[in-house]
Design an enzyme around this catalytic site. Structure first.
Site, PDB file in Angstrom:
ATOM      1  N   ASP A 327       0.834  -1.147   0.012  1.00  0.00           N
ATOM      2  CA  ASP A 327       0.053  -0.003   0.173  1.00  0.00           C
ATOM      3  C   ASP A 327       0.700   1.180   0.037  1.00  0.00           C
ATOM      4  O   ASP A 327       2.101   1.437   0.260  1.00  0.00           O
ATOM      5  CB  ASP A 327      -1.023  -0.177   1.271  1.00  0.00           C
ATOM      6  CG  ASP A 327      -0.316   0.076   2.433  1.00  0.00           C
ATOM      7  OD1 ASP A 327       0.860  -0.837   2.343  1.00  0.00           O
ATOM      8  OD2 ASP A 327      -0.369   0.817   3.401  1.00  0.00           O
ATOM      9  N   GLU A 328       0.145   2.333  -0.435  1.00  0.00           N
ATOM     10  CA  GLU A 328       0.826   3.381  -0.069  1.00  0.00           C
ATOM     11  C   GLU A 328       2.143   3.762  -0.877  1.00  0.00           C
ATOM     12  O   GLU A 328       3.204   4.144   0.289  1.00  0.00           O
ATOM     13  CB  GLU A 328       0.648   4.312   1.132  1.00  0.00           C
ATOM     14  CG  GLU A 328      -0.871   4.280   1.513  1.00  0.00           C
ATOM     15  CD  GLU A 328      -1.327   4.691   2.852  1.00  0.00           C
ATOM     16  OE1 GLU A 328      -2.120   5.317   3.098  1.00  0.00           O
ATOM     17  OE2 GLU A 328      -0.377   4.388   3.758  1.00  0.00           O
ATOM     18  N   TRP A 394      -9.026  -2.183   2.023  1.00  0.00           N
ATOM     19  CA  TRP A 394      -8.988  -1.137   3.061  1.00  0.00           C
ATOM     20  C   TRP A 394      -9.512   0.185   2.631  1.00  0.00           C
ATOM     21  O   TRP A 394     -10.251   0.903   3.326  1.00  0.00           O
ATOM     22  CB  TRP A 394      -7.720  -0.922   3.780  1.00  0.00           C
ATOM     23  CG  TRP A 394      -6.704  -0.208   2.932  1.00  0.00           C
ATOM     24  CD1 TRP A 394      -5.844  -0.695   2.165  1.00  0.00           C
ATOM     25  CD2 TRP A 394      -6.294   1.209   2.959  1.00  0.00           C
ATOM     26  NE1 TRP A 394      -5.026   0.465   1.495  1.00  0.00           N
ATOM     27  CE2 TRP A 394      -5.473   1.401   2.078  1.00  0.00           C
ATOM     28  CE3 TRP A 394      -6.695   2.095   3.987  1.00  0.00           C
ATOM     29  CZ2 TRP A 394      -4.832   2.701   1.957  1.00  0.00           C
ATOM     30  CZ3 TRP A 394      -6.430   3.379   3.777  1.00  0.00           C
ATOM     31  CH2 TRP A 394      -5.519   3.798   2.893  1.00  0.00           C
ATOM     32  N   TYR A 419     -11.566   0.308  11.056  1.00  0.00           N
ATOM     33  CA  TYR A 419     -10.264   0.932  11.565  1.00  0.00           C
ATOM     34  C   TYR A 419     -10.485   1.659  12.817  1.00  0.00           C
ATOM     35  O   TYR A 419     -11.092   2.687  12.990  1.00  0.00           O
ATOM     36  CB  TYR A 419     -10.079   2.257  10.240  1.00  0.00           C
ATOM     37  CG  TYR A 419      -8.735   1.809   9.385  1.00  0.00           C
ATOM     38  CD1 TYR A 419      -9.334   0.324   8.743  1.00  0.00           C
ATOM     39  CD2 TYR A 419      -7.851   2.582   8.967  1.00  0.00           C
ATOM     40  CE1 TYR A 419      -8.535  -0.001   7.771  1.00  0.00           C
ATOM     41  CE2 TYR A 419      -7.052   1.842   7.857  1.00  0.00           C
ATOM     42  CZ  TYR A 419      -6.960   0.656   7.267  1.00  0.00           C
ATOM     43  OH  TYR A 419      -6.481   0.409   6.469  1.00  0.00           O
ATOM     44  N   ASP A 421      -8.407   2.951  14.728  1.00  0.00           N
ATOM     45  CA  ASP A 421      -7.940   4.168  15.134  1.00  0.00           C
ATOM     46  C   ASP A 421      -8.532   5.276  15.104  1.00  0.00           C
ATOM     47  O   ASP A 421      -8.299   6.316  15.444  1.00  0.00           O
ATOM     48  CB  ASP A 421      -6.403   4.121  14.414  1.00  0.00           C
ATOM     49  CG  ASP A 421      -6.475   4.222  12.755  1.00  0.00           C
ATOM     50  OD1 ASP A 421      -7.474   3.506  12.600  1.00  0.00           O
ATOM     51  OD2 ASP A 421      -5.604   4.658  12.250  1.00  0.00           O
TER      52      ASP A 421
END
EC number: 3.2.1.52
Length: 761
Positions: A327-328, A394, A419, A421
């Site tokens: 990812d990312e 995600w 998620y 968080d």
């Protein structure tokens, strides 16, 4: 503050069951309560087949710790508790029957027997969890029959130990708590830009250098100026630590999946071995959060390194999966790398996304050659999915939908529902979090199987997982606070199955959560208790505006005051006819519980109007729906994740406000969240259209925004400076900021637009 009194039991007989006696989490597929009890004491005997030794030992260990005795083994015919094999039971399922004389557990596999014991554990007195109860204790269990099995084979929970490090003893506690809730996978995030946490003997600098950062960001990433604590921070797990944790997890029927990030989130590794990056330059371990441009360079040296790393990692984890991230991964370094560009040309790839696909597929072949499979985040779809990869979706559900249609296995973990968080309450005193808003009810409402999939495609959805990223979670207490009780909802979604009637089933679930909390107290779990909070919302009827107050659990009283007038007991929605401030509290048995509640309502000219949008908000940031834009309530100045902010990713937004009749208006006031570090940008302009008294369309455009707070941009559009404007419809067009330019966080991606209350004066 906890509102429970735990009783320490000693040498007495328990009868703990009442109307909530079957308050099990996750809820079994079938449960039948009978009259009568089973008497349980130190003379109770047990028989279990060899295959079910783990389940039997776990039960004995629990009793030894809780009451100081173990069950004596005897023959099947003489035993009061029998754990036996039954080929008719489903995989991981079990049958539990408690009569007046016996407890019988039947299962086809060790997992099923283990989960039956976890159910039995939840039926046993809560005091046993405290490990303080004296010997010679006896107690009773209700007679009942349970038939149970999981809805999904994959029931996971994640923990990021790269941003903040947690010692192995806490990891074991974390795993044991997952087992209590019948979850079976622990996803252990071990490497990232801010720290490399797993010992690799061939590359010692990964932990000696990459395992520590010079300092850590204080406060939120968006705070300006950014501040740091100036303290060296880090830690890592030795391979012996890993073996110990994995063995502990196996005892609790949990498979551990390690995540070794690639090609992005690699700054800690590159700091230790600069030759792994495209520039070869020395860089530090990251001290802030976010996404970084330094990623692994796809050269032979890097592939040799990663294969050597994985060759040490894979033997430590006996499960079938290795998570490789994916990812990312910003491509700016690859775009400016002569080797990368030559490789794209030599392999006849379309672009850098194709190069990432080549990278992932090459790693997958190596992992497959060692008898393992890879899991990757949904970015591994870009450029083509590796042949045997399992995908974790995600960024919403779409990645999972696309992968399932391509006949790839999928684990659903969308940030909209999974998620942890994100903030779980919109109260201002919540601990600092990354953003977002994910209350307990939304987790409980999650269905891992998208409606876009047909029956055959849905078979590729293995299950779901909740994630806890720890940028803003520095200690164990906050880890638990962010997970509990939301993990109770996720365990129910993945084991019992998604809710079929949310409004009916959620209150019943909350009743079980309320009765489960004393068990969490006994386990010394620092859970978040929002069950006695108040939620307020605007409702409209026949041109009138009302304010409704609710609290999640039944049997509570709400008392409120409006504009500091004498407090009243809430019974009906409150009529709102002017700017108002509502204060309220929840009372249980005459005593105040929960936190104080306060809400300000701005009674403006748009509050009774109808509103429509050309595009819906992103599901992750749509808690308040379109009505949130004209309900008289402004969102937080400090975070964009509450139910008053709506988020749109890359869309040009058009809002139509219909007043239902021609009214005089003077101005429109708009607020936007502005946090470039999280890809959130205010628009460059706002366009408003309405009709003057002659029926002609009039347009207004403004490019002048005011920064009121560090993260808030406002614009006030004057609509009648030179004449009286009467209109029945107001249209607001908000072009998206566009693609985020190079040099900024999220470069190359679409920007987010966040907007809250539109005040019409």
């Amino acid at each position: 503050m906890r509102n429970y009194l735990l009783v320490i039991f000693c040498s007495i007989s328990f009868c703990i069951f009442s109307q909530n006696e079957t308050a099990l989490i996750p809820k079994p597929q079938s449960i039948e309560l009978k009259s009568g009890n089973f008497n349980f004491d130190e003379t109770t005997t047990v028989y279990f087949e060899t295959e079910f030794e783990i389940a039997g030992n776990i039960l004995n260990e629990f009793l030894q710790n809780g009451v100081g005795f173990q069950l004596q083994s005897t023959s099947k015919n003489k035993a009061k508790i029998v754990i036996e094999k039954d080929a008719s039971q489903p995989s991981e399922g079990y049958f539990l029957d408690i009569s007046d004389s016996k407890i019988i557990i039947k299962a086809i596999d060790s997992s099923g027997a283990f989960y039956a014991v976890q159910t039995l554990r939840q039926l046993l007195p809560i005091a046993l969890e405290q490990k303080k109860t004296k010997e010679n204790t006896s107690f009773t269990l209700p007679q009942l029959t349970v038939s149970d099995f999981p809805k999904f084979p994959y029931r996971g929970m994640h923990l990021d130990c790269a941003r903040h490090f947690f010692d192995k003893e806490f990891i074991k506690k974390y795993i044991a708590n997952l087992a209590l809730l019948k979850m079976n996978y622990f996803h252990w995030h071990l490497t990232d830009d801010q720290g490399w946490r797993i010992e690799i003997k061939k590359y010692p600098k990964l932990t000696s250098k990459g395992g520590f950062r010079d300092e850590t960001l204080i406060g939120h990433y968006n705070d300006q100026p950014q501040k740091f604590d100036g303290k060296r921070y880090g830690g890592f797990y030795t391979q012996e630590d890993i073996k110990e944790v994995v063995a502990f997890a196996a005892k609790y029927n949990i498979t551990v999946i390690p995540e070794i990030e690639m090609p992005g989130h690699a700054q800690a590794a590159i700091s230790a071995y600069p030759e792994l990056g495209c520039t070869g330059k020395q860089i530090p371990v990251a001290t802030t959060w976010g996404v970084f441009e330094d990623i692994f360079c796809p050269n032979e040296q890097t592939f040799t390194f990663l294969e050597n790393v994985l060759s040490e990692v894979m033997p430590l984890f006996p499960g079938e999966y290795i998570h490789i991230g994916g990812d990312e991964a910003p491509k700016i370094k690859w775009k400016n790398c002569a080797h990368c560009q030559q490789l794209i040309n030599d392999l006849n790839l379309q672009d850098e996304h194709g190069l990432q696909s080549y990278f992932i597929q090459r790693i997958e072949k190596f992992v497959n050659s060692k008898g393992k499979k890879i899991i990757g985040w949904d970015e591994i779809l870009e450029g083509g999915l590796a042949p045997n990869a399992t995908l974790m979706s995600w960024r919403g559900m779409q990645g999972g939908i696309d992968a399932a249609k391509q006949k790839h296995n999928v684990i659903m973990t969308p940030n909209s529902h999974a998620y942890f968080d994100y903030y779980q309450s919109d109260k201002s005193d919540e601990p600092l979090a990354i953003g977002g808003f994910l209350p307990l009810k939304k987790v409980y409402s999650f269905n891992p199987i998208p409606k876009e999939l047909n029956k055959e495609e849905a078979k590729y959805i293995l299950g779901a997982q909740a994630n806890l990223w720890t940028e803003y979670i520095p200690n164990e207490q906050q880890v638990e606070y962010m997970i509990f009780p939301r993990i109770l909802a996720m365990s129910e979604v993945t084991w019992s199955g998604p809710s079929q009637n949310l409004e009916k089933e959620y209150p019943e679930f909350l009743s079980r959560v309320e009765n489960f909390m004393p068990r969490l107290d006994a386990l010394s779990i620092n859970y978040a208790n929002h069950l006695y909070e108040i939620e307020g919302k605007i409702s409209k009827s026949n041109g009138n505006v009302f304010y409704e107050l609710t609290t999640p659990t039944k049997g509570k009283e709400i008392r409120y005051s409006i504009n500091n007038v004498e407090s009243k007991v809430y019974s009906n929605p409150i009529l709102i006819e002017k700017d108002s401030k509502i204060t309220a509290n929840v009372f249980k048995n005459g005593e105040k519980v929960g936190r104080d509640f306060s809400e300000k309502i701005i009674y403006h000219k748009g509050i009774t109007a109808n509103i429509s949008l050309n595009v819906p908000p992103n599901p992750t940031y749509a808690a308040g729906g379109k009505e949130a834009l004209i309900n008289g309530i402004q969102g937080s100045d400090k975070r964009y994740g509450d139910k008053e902010w709506l988020g749109f990713w890359g869309d040009d937004l058009e809002i139509t406000i219909d007043f239902g009749k021609e009214i005089e208006i003077n101005s429109a006031n708009l607020r936007f969240y502005d946090a470039p570090g999280q890809w959130i940008h205010s628009p460059k302009e706002v366009l408003i259209y309405c009709y003057n008294e002659d029926g002609k369309k009039v347009s207004y455009i403004t490019k002048y925004f005011k920064k009121n707070e560090p993260n808030i941009s406002t614009v006030k559009v004057e609509l009648s400076e030179n004449y009286i404007l009467k209109t029945s419809i107001l249209q607001i067009r908000i072009p998206n900021y566009g693609t985020i330019p190079d040099g900024q966080k999220g470069a190359g991606h679409k920007a987010w637009t966040f907007i809250d209350e539109i005040i019409i004066e």
